[in-house]
Design a protein around this motif. Structure first.
Motif, mmCIF file in Angstrom:
data_model
loop_
_atom_site.group_PDB
_atom_site.id
_atom_site.type_symbol
_atom_site.label_atom_id
_atom_site.label_comp_id
_atom_site.label_asym_id
_atom_site.label_seq_id
_atom_site.Cartn_x
_atom_site.Cartn_y
_atom_site.Cartn_z
ATOM 1 N N VAL A 164 0.846 -1.197 0.000
ATOM 2 C CA VAL A 164 0.000 0.000 0.000
ATOM 3 C C VAL A 164 0.879 1.244 0.000
ATOM 4 N N ASN A 165 1.942 1.232 0.805
ATOM 5 C CA ASN A 165 2.871 2.359 0.809
ATOM 6 C C ASN A 165 3.505 2.553 -0.559
ATOM 7 N N THR A 166 3.893 1.442 -1.200
ATOM 8 C CA THR A 166 4.480 1.514 -2.538
ATOM 9 C C THR A 166 3.490 2.117 -3.526
ATOM 10 N N CYS A 167 2.246 1.698 -3.429
ATOM 11 C CA CYS A 167 1.180 2.202 -4.298
ATOM 12 C C CYS A 167 1.016 3.704 -4.141
ATOM 13 N N LEU A 168 0.874 4.151 -2.900
ATOM 14 C CA LEU A 168 0.656 5.575 -2.649
ATOM 15 C C LEU A 168 1.891 6.396 -3.009
ATOM 16 N N ALA A 169 3.078 5.842 -2.776
ATOM 17 C CA ALA A 169 4.305 6.558 -3.123
ATOM 18 C C ALA A 169 4.415 6.768 -4.626
ATOM 19 N N ALA A 170 4.045 5.745 -5.404
ATOM 20 C CA ALA A 170 4.084 5.866 -6.863
ATOM 21 C C ALA A 170 3.103 6.934 -7.339
ATOM 22 N N LEU A 171 1.926 6.949 -6.743
ATOM 23 C CA LEU A 171 0.937 7.965 -7.110
ATOM 24 C C LEU A 171 1.423 9.356 -6.733
ATOM 25 N N ASN A 172 2.012 9.467 -5.552
ATOM 26 C CA ASN A 172 2.473 10.778 -5.088
ATOM 27 C C ASN A 172 3.558 11.327 -6.001
ATOM 28 N N THR A 173 4.471 10.467 -6.434
ATOM 29 C CA THR A 173 5.543 10.896 -7.339
ATOM 30 C C THR A 173 4.973 11.429 -8.645
ATOM 31 N N ALA A 174 3.899 10.809 -9.124
ATOM 32 C CA ALA A 174 3.270 11.223 -10.378
ATOM 33 C C ALA A 174 2.271 12.363 -10.175
ATOM 34 N N ASN A 175 2.136 12.861 -8.923
ATOM 35 C CA ASN A 175 1.156 13.889 -8.566
ATOM 36 C C ASN A 175 -0.266 13.441 -8.873
ATOM 37 N N GLN B 67 -4.205 2.517 6.739
ATOM 38 C CA GLN B 67 -3.052 1.855 7.324
ATOM 39 C C GLN B 67 -3.163 1.906 8.845
ATOM 40 N N SER B 68 -2.432 1.019 9.511
ATOM 41 C CA SER B 68 -2.275 1.149 10.954
ATOM 42 C C SER B 68 -1.214 2.213 11.215
ATOM 43 N N LEU B 69 -1.173 2.716 12.442
ATOM 44 C CA LEU B 69 -0.423 3.929 12.736
ATOM 45 C C LEU B 69 1.088 3.749 12.797
ATOM 46 N N GLU B 70 1.597 2.511 12.634
ATOM 47 C CA GLU B 70 3.043 2.361 12.608
ATOM 48 C C GLU B 70 3.622 2.714 11.244
ATOM 49 N N GLN B 71 2.753 2.853 10.244
ATOM 50 C CA GLN B 71 3.224 3.095 8.887
ATOM 51 C C GLN B 71 3.689 4.543 8.719
ATOM 52 N N THR B 72 4.941 4.706 8.352
ATOM 53 C CA THR B 72 5.491 6.022 8.069
ATOM 54 C C THR B 72 6.186 5.974 6.723
ATOM 55 N N ASN B 73 5.951 6.973 5.925
ATOM 56 C CA ASN B 73 6.508 7.016 4.586
ATOM 57 C C ASN B 73 6.481 8.476 4.133
ATOM 58 N N ALA B 74 7.526 8.901 3.457
ATOM 59 C CA ALA B 74 7.607 10.304 3.033
ATOM 60 C C ALA B 74 6.476 10.688 2.099
ATOM 61 N N ALA B 75 5.850 9.697 1.452
ATOM 62 C CA ALA B 75 4.826 9.989 0.447
ATOM 63 C C ALA B 75 3.413 10.004 1.003
#
Length: 495
Positions: A334-345, A352-360
């Motif tokens: 899920v993080n990978t999915c959202l990160a790819a979308l964020n990069t493409a704007n 997600q549960s609250l342990e998930q942290t990601n720059a995107a």
């Protein structure tokens, strides 16, 4: 002579304290656990805390936890795990955890004694960083215990595993609802309350802040933008297909409102989990009342999007006009999915549960309330799952027994205590939510259940996180019921 013997004893003790490596395989005791990826960090914390030496961790990614598989290898004895045999003897213990496919693999496949894929931990694993190895091989093994984000009985209807996804084939355990007889074969117990939150791409978070008059780009809890529960439900149900359908107070589409950097594509993008995921089960129940009420079903995978699940090519969806729904087999995906979308704007949303942290990604408030544990304890924020840990109960011909039962029982007990859950919470939150510029690590994530015998503190104490409510049957049943309202079972509650 006496001094020499003492020196040798000290050397032996020092050697016993050294971490194990793949050269020390095979293990004396192995336990294969399947289920919820959202609980991986807490499980690793509990297992590692019982090691006499530094725990070596293994995963398919080279970091712990892995996206699909994780293992912990270390030395334990009855001093750390009472009842471990033989008494007074160090034992090499290898704990396998499969997260691929999510919580459903901690329920029906455990009851059936199903043999499923796990990571192969052997000499082919390579060291990536200190005490961390990457393993590329897989093998099949029988699941002996399972952890789920909701009780096993919730895996029915929209929460059933789907043939063709994650190696599941028609007729596999988990593709049909468990019967009452099958459920009764499991020794299952609610362990804790795990908070979940709605996450969006950072580009969408910043846009929502601009529209809502907040400080765009700020990670402060006071500046978290909010979505209503009905808005989130509409997105997950697929009735809102384009971000331009949301408007600001002046009636302008948020995609073109002042201060907003317009997305490259205004199509709604949903990074959801596959069916069988506990995270998805919590989403389905909390926002759409599924499978408790079949009136509103979650939006499922678009055919053109199905090929993107797990590959990272989330924006190449030719022909998709409605919301693009991406199925992901783990929280990491899920993080990978959202990160790819964020990069493409592209603007994306997930859970997600609250342990998930990601720059995107960033968490948002629901109906104006943030997912801090203080809000959970007071009942203002209730997007959570009552987690469960289970295995085949005593008296069954295939009951879990011996040292495997001793280990599973210890893990389950520790995963329910306020002190161990507090330790797990220290790794939650990261810098994605801050108060006064300081991370809220330790203030989000897990809480113990007062119904498990833990004392609720008023005012709420994050060092001993306990919540007063439960969704167990008030008639005396031990199992949780996610379709029932969460109620206070005696004691006290903070207003």
């Amino acid at each position: 002579m006496k001094a020499k013997l003492l020196s040798m004893a000290v050397m032996a003790a020092s050697m016993n304290a050294m971490a194990l490596t793949p050269a020390d395989l095979p293990a004396d005791i192995e336990l294969f656990i399947g289920g919820a990826s959202a609980q991986d960090k807490a499980l690793i914390e509990v297992v590692s805390s019982l090691c006499k030496d530094t725990a070596d961790k293994y995963s398919e990614t080279g970091a712990a936890p892995g996206s699909s598989y994780t293992a912990v290898f270390c030395t334990m004895s009855d001093a750390q795990v009472p009842g471990l045999l033989p008494a007074g003897t160090d034992r090499k213990v290898l704990i396998h955890k499969r997260s691929k496919g999510g919580s459903a693999f901690g329920a029906a496949p455990v009851e059936s004694g199903d043999s499923v894929t796990r990571m192969l931990v052997d000499a082919s694993c390579t060291l990536t960083t200190a005490h961390q190895y990457q393993c590329t091989g897989t093998t099949n093994d029988v699941l002996k215990a399972g952890i789920t984000d909701v009780e096993p009985g919730m895996f029915r209807g929209v929460n059933l595993l789907v043939p063709g996804v994650g190696g599941v084939v028609a007729g596999d355990p988990g593709t049909s609802a468990m019967t009452s007889v099958q459920l009764d074969r499991l020794d299952k117990k609610p362990t804790g309350a795990l908070t979940f939150g709605v996450v969006v791409t950072k580009t969408l978070r910043d846009a929502l802040q601009a529209v809502q008059g907040l400080s765009s780009g700020s990670d402060e809890e006071s500046q978290m933008p909010s979505l209503t529960k009905s808005q989130i439900a509409s997105l997950f149900a697929g009735t809102v297909t384009n971000w331009s359908e949301f408007q600001n107070a002046s009636g302008t589409a948020i995609t073109t409102a002042g201060g907003v950097i317009a997305p490259a594509n205004t199509r709604v993008e949903i990074c959801r989990r596959t069916q069988g995921s506990g995270t998805q089960a919590v989403t389905n129940q909390h926002f759409l009342n599924q499978p408790c009420d079949a009136s509103v079903a979650p939006k499922v995978d678009n055919t053109p999007a199905s090929g993107t699940a797990g590959t990272g090519a989330y924006t190449s969806l030719v022909g998709v006009t409605g919301p693009a729904v991406h199925w992901n087999e783990s929280s990491g995906n899920v993080n990978t999915c959202l990160a790819a979308l964020n990069t493409a704007n592209f603007w994306g949303i997930g859970l997600q549960s609250l342990e998930q942290t990601n720059a995107a990604i960033r968490f948002v408030k629901i109906d104006g309330v943030s997912p801090l544990l203080t809000n959970v304890a007071t009942g203002k924020y209730d997007e959570l799952g009552i987690t469960s840990f289970q295995w085949i109960k005593a008296g069954q011909p295939d009951a879990l027994s011996g040292n495997q039962l001793v280990l599973a029982s210890k893990f389950r007990n520790d995963l329910s205590t306020d002190t161990e859950l507090r330790s797990a919470n220290l790794g939650f939150g990261g810098n994605n939510i801050t108060i006064g510029g300081v991370s809220v690590a330790g203030q989000v994530g897990w809480a113990a259940l007062e119904s498990n015998g833990f004392t609720l503190n008023v005012p709420f104490d994050v060092t001993h996180p306990v919540v007063p409510f439960s969704n167990r049957g008030i008639s005396g049943g031990n199992d949780a019921n996610s379709c029932a309202p969460k109620i206070i079972l005696g004691g006290k509650s903070q207003m």
